[in-house]
Design an enzyme around this catalytic site. Structure first.
Site, short mmCIF file in Angstrom:
data_model
loop_
_atom_site.label_atom_id
_atom_site.label_comp_id
_atom_site.label_asym_id
_atom_site.label_seq_id
_atom_site.Cartn_x
_atom_site.Cartn_y
_atom_site.Cartn_z
N ASP A 12 0.78 -13.12 -0.20
CA ASP A 12 1.54 -12.38 -1.23
C ASP A 12 2.57 -11.43 -0.63
O ASP A 12 3.73 -11.47 -1.00
CB ASP A 12 0.59 -11.55 -2.11
CG ASP A 12 -0.14 -12.42 -3.13
OD1 ASP A 12 0.27 -13.58 -3.31
OD2 ASP A 12 -1.11 -11.92 -3.73
N ARG A 92 -7.12 3.24 -1.61
CA ARG A 92 -5.80 3.18 -2.26
C ARG A 92 -5.03 4.49 -2.22
O ARG A 92 -3.84 4.49 -1.89
CB ARG A 92 -5.92 2.66 -3.70
CG ARG A 92 -6.54 1.28 -3.82
CD ARG A 92 -6.03 0.32 -2.81
NE ARG A 92 -6.51 -1.04 -3.01
CZ ARG A 92 -6.47 -1.97 -2.07
NH1 ARG A 92 -6.01 -1.69 -0.87
NH2 ARG A 92 -6.91 -3.18 -2.31
N ASP A 121 -6.03 -1.66 -8.79
CA ASP A 121 -5.29 -1.18 -7.62
C ASP A 121 -3.88 -0.74 -7.95
O ASP A 121 -3.38 0.26 -7.42
CB ASP A 121 -5.28 -2.26 -6.53
CG ASP A 121 -6.64 -2.40 -5.86
OD1 ASP A 121 -7.39 -1.40 -5.84
OD2 ASP A 121 -6.97 -3.49 -5.36
N SER A 171 -9.98 -13.92 -2.62
CA SER A 171 -9.09 -12.78 -2.40
C SER A 171 -9.94 -11.66 -1.81
O SER A 171 -10.91 -11.22 -2.41
CB SER A 171 -8.48 -12.35 -3.74
OG SER A 171 -8.02 -11.03 -3.63
N1 ARG Z 1 -12.79 -4.43 -8.30
C1 ARG Z 1 -12.65 -3.64 -7.12
C2 ARG Z 1 -11.87 -2.39 -7.43
O1 ARG Z 1 -11.19 -2.34 -8.39
C3 ARG Z 1 -12.12 -4.42 -5.95
C4 ARG Z 1 -10.66 -4.64 -5.86
C5 ARG Z 1 -10.37 -5.51 -4.72
N2 ARG Z 1 -9.00 -5.70 -4.53
C6 ARG Z 1 -8.48 -6.82 -4.04
N3 ARG Z 1 -7.21 -6.82 -3.85
N4 ARG Z 1 -9.19 -7.88 -3.80
O2 ARG Z 1 -11.97 -1.43 -6.71
#
Ligand code: ARG
Length: 402
Positions: A12, A92, A121, A171
């Protein structure tokens, strides 16, 4: 336009380097923040530059990540919806902070990230960036371009972007606090996650037949030593990830409520996180009063939800931490855990601040707890309950009277 792009080295964000140049004629500066993901950072840099990035930054933020993000999460026993140790969520705001710093240094007007429009995110990145520097514009190309994975692959081929032959069907997002695994067959919550989803933890059924005992020392609510050796914070977490992972500890599979309303099936492996939070909770039970424990649960949950929901820099987080830190002054001591075939159990705890008094709790007859006092205590304790029950009964309030 000059864009600072959060670059992972994956498909990506690689496509993004080209896309930002083509669509906006942008000058792209890439940033990879090392929060403990297993990555060849030299290779990532090389790839970014080859795809046209003008400059690349690799920022080692592991120590800061543990000190300012993971440690507060331990103190708050942070488990979102009782399961998820916030591994991705915690990274993040830190990554955002680094992006803003680079943007300032590079005189860039825009920050871009690779999150989709469906997850948490995007909210975490953008809330943090917009708060830290309101002048910076944020771009989320994945949200804009709306390419399917196949279309993306075609575009990548056209632009000479290397695609891993054996790319993962999942992912992945990884750091010191854990690994998130999404997509592919995991999207069907009725199916057990296949073994190939996991990397940090062994299959619990194949874990060693002998349990392993690990002694963890806590000071001011944070771990400082393992098996009597003091370790720096980053090594301590990495070491525990290995120890617990070897015993299959830390696998999580649950249905999670995303901030944007979607229910999603989430799979994680967070060996150190699961072990440390379990140990920390148990030590708190030894040293904090019942009143503190009850109230702290509410504070912890609020802290956890704020962090999950992307509001890391909301002042309420620090307000809550002021309370939490005060309680942690007594969270000092040692906890021994037993790692065995996928489970972690606390088997011993001790602290100079312990409120446990065997002379009170013992079933032996020499207990210093004066049982004769209990009779009077119960009289007073039950006063209003007895009165209310009788009032209801006398007035034939049947619903309340058995
Ligand atoms: N669901 C989790 C969260 O919101 C994991 C997010 C994982 N992100 C990813 N880009 N795979 O914190």
């Amino acid at each position: 336009m000059k864009v600072v792009l959060a670059y992972s080295g994956g498909l990506d964000t690689s496509v993004m380097i080209k896309w930002l140049q083509e669509k906006y004629g942008a000058e792209v500066v890439t940033v990879t923040v090392d929060v403990g993901q297993k990555e060849d950072f030299g290779e990532v840099e090389h790839k970014a530059l080859r795809l046209g990035a003008k400059k690349h930054y690799t920022i080692d933020a592991k120590e800061e990540f543990v000190r300012d993000y993971i440690f507060p999460a331990i103190m708050a026993n942070a488990l979102y919806e009782e399961k998820y140790p916030l591994s991705s969520a915690l990274s993040r705001p830190l990554i955002s902070k680094k992006l803003v710093e680079v943007a300032l240094k590079e005189n860039a007007d825009t920050i871009a990230h690779g999150s989709t429009g469906k997850g948490n995110d995007q909210v975490r990145f953008e809330t943090t960036v917009m708060s830290l520097n309101p002048k910076i514009k944020v771009l989320a190309p994945v949200r804009e371009w709306n390419l399917s994975r196949n279309e993306e692959l075609v575009y990548a081929k056209e632009k000479g972007i290397p695609i891993k032959i054996k790319s993962s069907p999942y992912s992945i997002d990884q750091n010191l606090w854990g690994r998130s695994i999404e997509a592919g067959v995991l999207e069907d919550p009725s199916l057990e996650p296949p073994e190939d989803a996991f990397e940090l933890t062994v299959d619990p059924t194949k874990a060693p037949d002998n349990p392993e005992y690990v002694k963890i020392k806590f000071e001011n609510g944070v771990p400082t030593a393992i098996n009597n050796s003091y370790l720096d914070s980053v090594s301590l977490i990495s070491y525990l990830n290995e120890l617990a992972g070897k015993h299959g500890v830390g696998r999580i599979d649950h249905i999670e409520d995303r901030l944007v309303g979607i229910k999603s099936r989430e799979v994680y492996e967070c060996p150190a996180a699961v072990t440390l939070i379990e140990a920390h909770k148990e030590l708190e039970k030894l040293v904090l009063t019942k009143n503190e424990l009850m109230f702290k649960q509410l504070i912890d949950q609020t802290w956890t939800n704020l962090t999950y929901d992307g509001l890391w820099i909301n002042p309420l987080r620090l307000d809550l931490e002021a309370f939490i830190k005060e309680t942690q002054k007594r969270v000092y001591g040692e906890v021994k855990v037993k790692l065995f075939k996928g489970s972690v159990s606390v088997v011993s705890r001790s602290s100079p601040y312990s409120l446990y008094d065997v002379a009170l709790s013992t079933y032996d007859s020499q207990s210093k707890f004066d049982q004769t006092l209990a009779k009077g205590f119960i009289e007073i304790w039950s006063l209003q309950t007895r009165a209310a029950y009788n009032a209801m009964k006398n007035n034939k309030l049947e619903a309340y009277v058995q």
